[in-house]
Motif scaffolding. Structure first.
Motif, short mmCIF file in Angstrom:
data_model
loop_
_atom_site.label_atom_id
_atom_site.label_comp_id
_atom_site.label_asym_id
_atom_site.label_seq_id
_atom_site.Cartn_x
_atom_site.Cartn_y
_atom_site.Cartn_z
N VAL A 209 0.84 -1.21 0.00
CA VAL A 209 0.00 0.00 0.00
C VAL A 209 0.87 1.24 0.00
CG1 VAL A 209 -1.59 1.36 1.41
CG2 VAL A 209 -2.04 -1.08 1.02
N LYS A 210 1.92 1.24 0.83
CA LYS A 210 2.82 2.41 0.89
C LYS A 210 3.53 2.61 -0.45
CE LYS A 210 5.14 5.71 2.97
NZ LYS A 210 5.90 6.19 1.81
N MET A 211 3.98 1.53 -1.06
CA MET A 211 4.67 1.64 -2.35
C MET A 211 3.70 2.16 -3.42
SD MET A 211 6.85 -1.92 -2.25
CE MET A 211 7.47 -1.72 -3.92
N LEU A 212 2.44 1.68 -3.40
CA LEU A 212 1.45 2.13 -4.36
C LEU A 212 1.19 3.62 -4.21
CD1 LEU A 212 -0.70 1.46 -6.56
CD2 LEU A 212 -2.32 1.09 -4.69
N GLU A 213 1.05 4.08 -2.97
CA GLU A 213 0.80 5.51 -2.73
C GLU A 213 1.95 6.35 -3.25
OE1 GLU A 213 -2.12 5.46 1.19
OE2 GLU A 213 0.05 5.40 1.48
N ASP A 214 3.17 5.86 -3.10
CA ASP A 214 4.34 6.59 -3.61
C ASP A 214 4.32 6.69 -5.13
OD1 ASP A 214 5.28 6.94 -1.04
OD2 ASP A 214 6.68 5.24 -1.12
N ILE A 215 3.79 5.66 -5.78
CA ILE A 215 3.76 5.62 -7.24
C ILE A 215 2.64 6.49 -7.81
CG2 ILE A 215 3.33 4.12 -9.25
CD1 ILE A 215 4.71 1.86 -7.57
N ILE A 216 1.42 6.36 -7.23
CA ILE A 216 0.25 7.03 -7.83
C ILE A 216 -0.01 8.41 -7.23
CG2 ILE A 216 -0.81 4.83 -8.45
CD1 ILE A 216 -2.70 5.11 -6.09
N LYS A 217 0.67 8.73 -6.13
CA LYS A 217 0.62 10.06 -5.52
C LYS A 217 -0.76 10.43 -4.96
CE LYS A 217 4.82 10.48 -7.06
NZ LYS A 217 5.95 10.14 -6.14
N VAL A 218 -1.60 9.43 -4.66
CA VAL A 218 -2.86 9.66 -3.95
C VAL A 218 -2.99 8.57 -2.90
CG1 VAL A 218 -4.05 10.80 -5.88
CG2 VAL A 218 -4.23 8.32 -5.61
#
Length: 505
Positions: A209-218
């Motif tokens: 989840v943290k990695m996804l947030e870093d990628i998609i910026k939301v």
């Protein structure tokens, strides 16, 4: 103008409809007036409003969750697939015509003003409008005239939350990929994502989840687990048909035809503890059910040929000879008759075809569609499976293109007392002399617990079993409690504080 928020998905069947209903109930619980909205719905499951107008069923259960009467403004465009390349186009509850996909793509330009006017009317009336997209938010081949997802978000100037389904696998890639395929302006509208249908331990997702947030910026606004809350499935894709149930005291089998519509007619049976259901799919045979049901259909003659060509017609006749109860709803009712005639080519090139022949009826298809809500009283003189039904009240709605005439060897099932809230008096439905073949145009007739439980108890009595009382007294009350369960469940798994912040801009 009211606040708005829009749920879009990485694909179809990611759970947008259920989440939309849940948010509607949450906002209602929090004291807001709220309405659902889906600009374009493609589905064979439809509903008739009190005004006699047709809309998708998904927005009906969302309206129920919001505690309001469903209206076509909540689903201004309904597409009912009628073949591989075309659909019947319904705008603001009324049929326009059948269109091929290329013709409809051009017609979308005319619909944009209607969508804006309709949405603005809802936004002026309600505190909150919860919008639902269709299919994928990133259908790049259809972006030019998109009226379902980002195109509708732009018309409404609504913030967007993207929903991904982790159960099918690849949720991180599907969420990140969706964001990549959006334009810069579209990405600005996306304020968060939801990971839906999770099974397992949430802590194992934390790093992803943290990695996804870093990628998609939301932010990820929630990880929502699977639940067993009994809410209607998404209207066009459902896992219900694949669900396996162990046989119970009373077993029902429903023929899943290619153009089956309004399978929600049978949701009530899932609330009865002594009933098991099986949908009989392509290549499968009927077993030995107590009741076999032929459901409604968008293409009666085509689905009749399907039943015939796949050997199901003879199996239905064999079950009838064994004394089992055979029921046809709407198109299924038409199929059970002796003849179906289509002189105006409403359904296709076949002008006349023999029906299954278990009812002494004849159906003639007409150009004008019947769309009406009705209330009815069950007729007297019925026996066997229909014993003790005399005088019971039922209600529902009719959606059909034909008129069915009864022969001499047929009794009426019910007398229609109200049609679109006006007093009327005429008979409807057909029952054979043995009372083991029943046809009706009334969708939702089984939703009346007293009516349905009486039939089930008649079967129990025939099998030497004791009668049972339903634990569900009212199907409407049952659904209302399920909407509260859904809302309470989502409160545990969604960041509602952040969602309110997104709505407030």
């Amino acid at each position: 103008m009211g606040k708005k928020i829009m749920l879009q998905g990485t694909a179809s069947n990611v759970g947008k409809s259920i989440l939309t209903a849940g948010l509607c109930r949450i906002f209602k619980q929090d004291g807001y007036s709220v309405a659902p909205f889906k600009s374009q719905n493609m589905a064979l499951n439809s509903f008739i409003t009190k005004e006699g107008l047709e809309m998708g069923r998904a927005q009906v259960f969302q309206a129920e969750a919001a505690g309001i009467e469903p209206t076509v403004d909540m689903n201004p465009i309904l597409l009912k697939p009628s073949g591989n390349l075309g659909s019947q186009v319904i705008v603001k509850g009324k049929v326009i015509k059948n269109m091929a996909s290329t013709e409809y793509h051009e017609y979308k330009l005319e619909l944009m003003y209607i969508l804006k006017e309709t949405f603005d009317g809802l936004a002026r009336t309600y505190d909150v409008v919860v919008m639902e997209g269709a299919g994928s938010a990133a259908e790049i081949n259809l972006k030019e005239r998109d009226i379902s997802n980002m195109g509708m978000a732009e018309i409404a100037d609504a913030p967007v939350i993207i929903v991904g389904d982790i159960d099918r696998g690849g949720v991180f890639a599907s969420l990140a990929g969706t964001m990549i395929l959006l334009s810069e302006e579209e990405r600005k509208r996306v304020k968060g994502v939801i990971i839906n249908k999770f099974r397992g331990r949430k802590e194992l997702l934390a790093e992803g989840v943290k990695m996804l947030e870093d990628i998609i910026k939301v932010p990820v606004l929630g990880v929502v687990p699977y639940s067993d809350i009994k809410i209607e499935d998404e209207d066009s894709v459902t896992a219900r048909f694949k669900k396996q149930m162990g046989k119970k005291d009373i077993h029902i089998e429903i023929v899943r035809t290619p153009h089956m519509s309004n399978f929600t007619d049978f949701n009530i049976f899932e609330t009865q503890e002594d009933v098991s259901i099986r949908y009989v799919d392509y290549g499968e045979s009927l077993g030995n059910p107590d009741i076999v049901i032929i459901p409604g259909t968008k293409n009666t003659i085509s689905d009749l040929k399907y039943i015939r060509d796949n050997g199901l017609e003879e199996q239905i006749k064999d079950l009838h000879r064994k004394g089992k109860l055979v029921v046809g709803i709407c198109g299924g009712y038409q199929m059970l008759g002796k003849k179906l005639k289509d002189p105006n080519h409403v359904e296709g090139d076949i002008e006349e075809i023999d029906g299954i022949g278990l009812l002494d009826t004849e159906t003639i298809f007409e150009n004008e569609k019947t769309t009406t809500q009705v209330e009815a009283t069950i007729c007297c003189g019925l026996s066997g499976y229909l014993n003790n039904l005399e005088g019971k009240k039922v209600k529902g709605y009719e959606i059909h293109m034909g008129i069915t005439n009864r022969g001499n060897e047929i009794s009426s099932l019910d007398t229609i007392n109200k049609k679109l809230n006006e007093d009327v008096d005429y008979t409807e439905g057909s029952v054979n002399n043995q009372c083991n073949v029943v046809g009706t145009y009334i969708h939702g007739i089984f939703d009346d617990i007293d009516f349905t439980r009486t039939i089930l108890n008649n079967i129990r009595e025939m099998k030497g079993l004791e009668k049972l009382e339903s634990k569900v007294i009212s199907f409407d009350e049952f659904k209302d409690k399920e909407y509260d369960k859904l809302a309470n469940f989502l409160r545990e798994h969604l960041d509602l504080e952040k969602i309110y912040e997104i709505m407030n801009g």
